[in-house]
Enzyme design. Structure first.
Site, PDB file in Angstrom:
ATOM      1  N   ASN A  14     -25.314  75.584  37.685  1.00  0.00           N
ATOM      2  CA  ASN A  14     -25.271  76.953  38.222  1.00  0.00           C
ATOM      3  C   ASN A  14     -23.979  77.197  38.983  1.00  0.00           C
ATOM      4  O   ASN A  14     -23.409  78.289  38.916  1.00  0.00           O
ATOM      5  CB  ASN A  14     -26.491  77.229  39.106  1.00  0.00           C
ATOM      6  CG  ASN A  14     -27.706  77.578  38.276  1.00  0.00           C
ATOM      7  OD1 ASN A  14     -27.838  78.691  37.776  1.00  0.00           O
ATOM      8  ND2 ASN A  14     -28.583  76.605  38.090  1.00  0.00           N
ATOM      9  N   ARG A  88     -32.758  70.320  49.816  1.00  0.00           N
ATOM     10  CA  ARG A  88     -33.247  70.151  51.188  1.00  0.00           C
ATOM     11  C   ARG A  88     -33.700  71.501  51.749  1.00  0.00           C
ATOM     12  O   ARG A  88     -33.218  72.547  51.309  1.00  0.00           O
ATOM     13  CB  ARG A  88     -32.135  69.591  52.076  1.00  0.00           C
ATOM     14  CG  ARG A  88     -31.614  68.263  51.599  1.00  0.00           C
ATOM     15  CD  ARG A  88     -30.507  67.795  52.498  1.00  0.00           C
ATOM     16  NE  ARG A  88     -31.004  67.323  53.764  1.00  0.00           N
ATOM     17  CZ  ARG A  88     -31.476  66.094  53.977  1.00  0.00           C
ATOM     18  NH1 ARG A  88     -31.504  65.217  52.994  1.00  0.00           N
ATOM     19  NH2 ARG A  88     -31.917  65.728  55.151  1.00  0.00           N
ATOM     20  N   ILE A  89     -34.569  71.425  52.739  1.00  0.00           N
ATOM     21  CA  ILE A  89     -35.034  72.651  53.394  1.00  0.00           C
ATOM     22  C   ILE A  89     -34.108  72.914  54.576  1.00  0.00           C
ATOM     23  O   ILE A  89     -33.883  72.031  55.411  1.00  0.00           O
ATOM     24  CB  ILE A  89     -36.498  72.490  53.848  1.00  0.00           C
ATOM     25  CG1 ILE A  89     -37.388  72.332  52.607  1.00  0.00           C
ATOM     26  CG2 ILE A  89     -36.945  73.687  54.680  1.00  0.00           C
ATOM     27  CD1 ILE A  89     -38.812  71.933  52.905  1.00  0.00           C
ATOM     28  N   LEU A  90     -33.553  74.104  54.637  1.00  0.00           N
ATOM     29  CA  LEU A  90     -32.616  74.426  55.718  1.00  0.00           C
ATOM     30  C   LEU A  90     -33.363  74.611  57.039  1.00  0.00           C
ATOM     31  O   LEU A  90     -34.501  75.093  57.060  1.00  0.00           O
ATOM     32  CB  LEU A  90     -31.858  75.715  55.382  1.00  0.00           C
ATOM     33  CG  LEU A  90     -30.862  75.636  54.229  1.00  0.00           C
ATOM     34  CD1 LEU A  90     -30.273  77.014  53.944  1.00  0.00           C
ATOM     35  CD2 LEU A  90     -29.742  74.637  54.524  1.00  0.00           C
ATOM     36  N   ASN A 104     -31.308  81.816  47.013  1.00  0.00           N
ATOM     37  CA  ASN A 104     -31.654  80.605  46.257  1.00  0.00           C
ATOM     38  C   ASN A 104     -32.070  81.012  44.850  1.00  0.00           C
ATOM     39  O   ASN A 104     -32.509  82.139  44.628  1.00  0.00           O
ATOM     40  CB  ASN A 104     -32.824  79.892  46.949  1.00  0.00           C
ATOM     41  CG  ASN A 104     -33.233  78.618  46.249  1.00  0.00           C
ATOM     42  OD1 ASN A 104     -32.376  77.846  45.785  1.00  0.00           O
ATOM     43  ND2 ASN A 104     -34.524  78.372  46.158  1.00  0.00           N
ATOM     44  N   HIS A 106     -34.711  79.691  41.933  1.00  0.00           N
ATOM     45  CA  HIS A 106     -35.859  78.781  41.812  1.00  0.00           C
ATOM     46  C   HIS A 106     -36.433  78.887  40.408  1.00  0.00           C
ATOM     47  O   HIS A 106     -36.675  79.996  39.918  1.00  0.00           O
ATOM     48  CB  HIS A 106     -36.920  79.152  42.858  1.00  0.00           C
ATOM     49  CG  HIS A 106     -38.148  78.313  42.762  1.00  0.00           C
ATOM     50  ND1 HIS A 106     -38.205  77.037  43.279  1.00  0.00           N
ATOM     51  CD2 HIS A 106     -39.349  78.538  42.177  1.00  0.00           C
ATOM     52  CE1 HIS A 106     -39.402  76.524  43.031  1.00  0.00           C
ATOM     53  NE2 HIS A 106     -40.118  77.415  42.353  1.00  0.00           N
ATOM     54  N   THR A 138     -35.872  82.369  53.505  1.00  0.00           N
ATOM     55  CA  THR A 138     -36.437  82.549  54.835  1.00  0.00           C
ATOM     56  C   THR A 138     -37.015  81.209  55.297  1.00  0.00           C
ATOM     57  O   THR A 138     -36.906  80.210  54.580  1.00  0.00           O
ATOM     58  CB  THR A 138     -37.578  83.602  54.802  1.00  0.00           C
ATOM     59  OG1 THR A 138     -38.569  83.141  53.889  1.00  0.00           O
ATOM     60  CG2 THR A 138     -37.060  84.960  54.372  1.00  0.00           C
ATOM     61  N   GLN A 168     -32.440  77.262  32.266  1.00  0.00           N
ATOM     62  CA  GLN A 168     -31.090  77.136  32.839  1.00  0.00           C
ATOM     63  C   GLN A 168     -30.117  78.097  32.156  1.00  0.00           C
ATOM     64  O   GLN A 168     -29.238  78.649  32.805  1.00  0.00           O
ATOM     65  CB  GLN A 168     -30.623  75.687  32.762  1.00  0.00           C
ATOM     66  CG  GLN A 168     -31.447  74.821  33.735  1.00  0.00           C
ATOM     67  CD  GLN A 168     -30.667  73.714  34.394  1.00  0.00           C
ATOM     68  OE1 GLN A 168     -29.847  73.064  33.751  1.00  0.00           O
ATOM     69  NE2 GLN A 168     -30.931  73.456  35.657  1.00  0.00           N
ATOM     70  N   GLU A 171     -30.611  81.313  33.865  1.00  0.00           N
ATOM     71  CA  GLU A 171     -30.110  81.228  35.248  1.00  0.00           C
ATOM     72  C   GLU A 171     -28.594  81.421  35.290  1.00  0.00           C
ATOM     73  O   GLU A 171     -28.068  82.079  36.179  1.00  0.00           O
ATOM     74  CB  GLU A 171     -30.451  79.858  35.855  1.00  0.00           C
ATOM     75  CG  GLU A 171     -31.933  79.680  36.178  1.00  0.00           C
ATOM     76  CD  GLU A 171     -32.212  78.386  36.917  1.00  0.00           C
ATOM     77  OE1 GLU A 171     -31.435  77.417  36.774  1.00  0.00           O
ATOM     78  OE2 GLU A 171     -33.233  78.341  37.637  1.00  0.00           O
TER      79      GLU A 171
HETATM   80  C1  GRF Z   1     -31.748  75.003  38.790  1.00  0.00           C
HETATM   81  O1  GRF Z   1     -32.500  75.033  37.622  1.00  0.00           O
HETATM   82  C2  GRF Z   1     -32.392  75.814  39.876  1.00  0.00           C
HETATM   83  O2  GRF Z   1     -33.360  76.701  39.422  1.00  0.00           O
HETATM   84  C3  GRF Z   1     -33.056  74.797  40.760  1.00  0.00           C
HETATM   85  O3  GRF Z   1     -32.321  73.628  40.609  1.00  0.00           O
HETATM   86  C4  GRF Z   1     -31.651  73.618  39.376  1.00  0.00           C
HETATM   87  C5  GRF Z   1     -30.251  73.188  39.654  1.00  0.00           C
HETATM   88  O4  GRF Z   1     -29.550  72.894  38.483  1.00  0.00           O
HETATM   89  N1  GRF Z   1     -33.127  75.276  42.112  1.00  0.00           N
HETATM   90  P1  GRF Z   1     -27.975  72.717  38.537  1.00  0.00           P
HETATM   91  O5  GRF Z   1     -27.666  71.642  39.553  1.00  0.00           O
HETATM   92  O6  GRF Z   1     -27.373  74.041  38.910  1.00  0.00           O
HETATM   93  O7  GRF Z   1     -27.597  72.295  37.149  1.00  0.00           O
END
Ligand code: GRF
Length: 192
Positions: A14, A88-90, A104, A106, A138, A168, A171
């Site tokens: 990403n 990690r959780i912020l 984020n 998800h 949040t 992906q 995304e």
């Molecule tokens: C993504 O699929 C995202 O939805 C999740 O973690 C993955 C990260 O993949 N939070 P990358 O490291 O961007 O390839």
């Protein structure tokens, strides 16, 4: 230009999509730093190749990590903090320091399947669709306001691997688009 800090823990595909969108002038933003809690995250190499400061912060203990993370973020003063596979959780402190400025991505159609292993869970449940969600971060994990979602059909004989590839792929188009909306001020969250 929107100043971004991108937080990662792993592959960074990403992150790469954001780097590519900026290079293609589809995203009016600059990535000022990439921060990882994992020294072996491939995303750190991707950042270095794009001449972006790539920083590893060792997660020795939670408090030291959070302090170092906040200090690093403040050094780069980002307009937007982009979590891209950051595992990690912020802390509340970081979230409160950057109100409505942390997003984020998800891999599920939230509010379904918050947390880990979404591919395994959606397949086990026999759902017909899965998807991805971009949302504000949040204090409640995976529960901030939803900005955008996109779905894909789950086909017969779908596996975790094939489903993950499809998610992906969407995304990588969705995240740059959402951030461009923020850069263009077409999208903002005020109060709640
Ligand atoms: C993504 O699929 C995202 O939805 C999740 O973690 C993955 C990260 O993949 N939070 P990358 O490291 O961007 O390839």
């Amino acid at each position: 230009m929107l100043k971004l800090a991108v937080l990662i823990s792993g592959n960074g595909s990403n992150l790469q999509a954001l780097i590519d969108a900026i290079a293609a002038k589809q995203l009016d933003a600059n990535i000022h730093t990439v921060i990882s809690d994992n020294p072996d995250a491939f995303g750190l190499q991707r950042a270095q190749e794009a001449n972006i400061p790539a920083i590893h912060i060792s997660p020795t203990d939670k408090k030291t990590f959070e302090t170092a993370l906040l200090t690093t973020l403040q050094k780069y003063s980002p307009d937007l903090i982009v979590l891209a596979g950051f595992m990690r959780i912020l802390s509340v402190k970081i979230i409160q320091t950057y109100p409505n400025k942390i997003i984020n991505i998800h891999p599920s159609l939230l509010p379904k399947y918050p947390g880990l292993n979404t591919y395994e869970r959606v397949l086990a449940a026999g759902d017909l669709v899965h998807g991805t969600t971009v949302h504000f971060v949040t204090e409640q994990v995976d529960q901030g306001k939803i900005i955008a979602q996109q779905s894909v059909p789950i086909l017969l004989n779908e596996s975790v691997t094939t489903l993950k590839q499809k998610i992906q792929a969407i995304e990588h188009r969705l995240y740059p688009k959402v951030i461009q909306s923020i850069a263009k001020k077409h999208l903002q969250l005020s109060e709640n």
